[in-house]
Write a protein that holds these residues in place. Sequence first.
Motif, short mmCIF file in Angstrom:
data_model
loop_
_atom_site.label_atom_id
_atom_site.label_comp_id
_atom_site.label_asym_id
_atom_site.label_seq_id
_atom_site.Cartn_x
_atom_site.Cartn_y
_atom_site.Cartn_z
N ASP A 195 0.82 -1.21 0.00
CA ASP A 195 0.00 0.00 0.00
C ASP A 195 0.85 1.27 0.00
O ASP A 195 0.53 2.25 0.62
N ALA A 196 1.95 1.22 -0.75
CA ALA A 196 2.82 2.39 -0.89
C ALA A 196 2.45 3.15 -2.16
O ALA A 196 1.72 2.65 -3.02
N LEU A 197 2.96 4.35 -2.27
CA LEU A 197 2.80 5.15 -3.48
C LEU A 197 4.19 5.66 -3.84
O LEU A 197 4.89 6.22 -3.00
N VAL A 198 4.59 5.44 -5.09
CA VAL A 198 5.90 5.89 -5.57
C VAL A 198 5.63 6.98 -6.60
O VAL A 198 4.78 6.84 -7.48
N GLU A 199 6.39 8.06 -6.49
CA GLU A 199 6.20 9.22 -7.35
C GLU A 199 7.53 9.55 -8.01
O GLU A 199 8.57 9.49 -7.34
N VAL A 200 7.53 9.87 -9.30
CA VAL A 200 8.75 10.30 -9.98
C VAL A 200 8.54 11.68 -10.60
O VAL A 200 7.43 12.04 -11.01
N TRP A 201 9.62 12.42 -10.66
CA TRP A 201 9.68 13.72 -11.31
C TRP A 201 11.00 13.74 -12.03
O TRP A 201 12.04 13.38 -11.44
N GLN A 202 11.02 14.12 -13.30
CA GLN A 202 12.25 14.02 -14.06
C GLN A 202 12.33 15.07 -15.15
O GLN A 202 11.33 15.68 -15.53
N ALA A 203 13.54 15.25 -15.66
CA ALA A 203 13.78 16.12 -16.80
C ALA A 203 13.46 15.36 -18.08
O ALA A 203 13.41 14.13 -18.10
N ASP A 204 13.28 16.10 -19.16
CA ASP A 204 13.08 15.48 -20.47
C ASP A 204 14.44 15.07 -21.06
O ASP A 204 15.48 15.31 -20.42
N PRO A 205 14.48 14.46 -22.23
CA PRO A 205 15.77 14.03 -22.79
C PRO A 205 16.78 15.16 -23.04
O PRO A 205 17.98 14.91 -23.13
N GLU A 206 16.32 16.38 -23.10
CA GLU A 206 17.22 17.53 -23.27
C GLU A 206 17.61 18.15 -21.93
O GLU A 206 18.26 19.19 -21.89
N GLY A 207 17.17 17.56 -20.83
CA GLY A 207 17.53 18.07 -19.51
C GLY A 207 16.66 19.21 -19.02
O GLY A 207 17.08 19.98 -18.15
N ARG A 208 15.46 19.34 -19.55
CA ARG A 208 14.54 20.41 -19.12
C ARG A 208 13.38 19.81 -18.35
O ARG A 208 12.90 18.72 -18.66
N ARG A 220 16.20 26.61 -18.80
CA ARG A 220 16.63 26.08 -20.09
C ARG A 220 15.56 26.23 -21.16
O ARG A 220 15.77 25.88 -22.31
N GLY A 221 14.42 26.75 -20.80
CA GLY A 221 13.38 27.03 -21.78
C GLY A 221 12.29 25.98 -21.83
O GLY A 221 12.28 25.02 -21.06
N PRO A 222 11.36 26.14 -22.76
CA PRO A 222 10.21 25.24 -22.84
C PRO A 222 10.60 23.86 -23.34
O PRO A 222 11.62 23.68 -24.00
N LEU A 223 9.74 22.90 -23.06
CA LEU A 223 9.95 21.52 -23.49
C LEU A 223 9.84 21.41 -25.00
O LEU A 223 9.01 22.07 -25.62
N ALA A 224 10.66 20.52 -25.58
CA ALA A 224 10.59 20.26 -27.01
C ALA A 224 9.52 19.22 -27.32
O ALA A 224 8.99 19.20 -28.42
#
Length: 186
Positions: free
Chosen positions: A53-66, A74-78
């Motif tokens: 009954d756990a919850l795992v959350e991820v937050w990450q950059a896109d392939p360009e590091g944004r 670094r600007g908007p997402l591509a």
Amino acid sequence: MSDLQTTPSQTVGPFFAIGLPWEDGPFVVAQDSPDAFRVVGKVLDGDGAPVPDALVEVWQADPEGRFAHPDDPRGPLARMDFRGFGRSATDESGRFWFHTVKPGALPCDDGEEAPHLNVSVFCRGMLVRLVTRIYFPDEPGNDQDPVLVSLPDPARRGTLIAEAAPYGYRFDIHLQGDDETVFFDL
């Protein structure tokens, strides 16, 4: 002698189904996104038993590091299919998964952070979330990543590095015990 009695102890949660649902669930990118893969793992307690009954959350950059955030310098997402965030509840076997793409490296004061996923773990009995990272194996930047190199014991560094798998990567989260995952005090 007082008539007062001790207040009974109570377990925190699990209340995740009430307050923490996420519309896209474990999909950090859309299901048909090019270069997408899965990160699959289990949350395990100190005895190696699954935490159902756990919850795992991820937050990450896109392939360009944004990051998908308006204040990212670094600007908007591509990529329009990139959400940058996901939540996955564990099942009865403690399993979680995410559908994502590999993030890019991130600039930092000490050089560059190797590609990684930022992870939060919520589960019963914890008043504060646990925070860790998932790094990728054979990533050239791992040897210079300021977080990884700050851990003096190479075996402890290994608790932050996923294993390659046919579907993408495998990463188990050990809450305690000999194989305890490195968690950060934020």
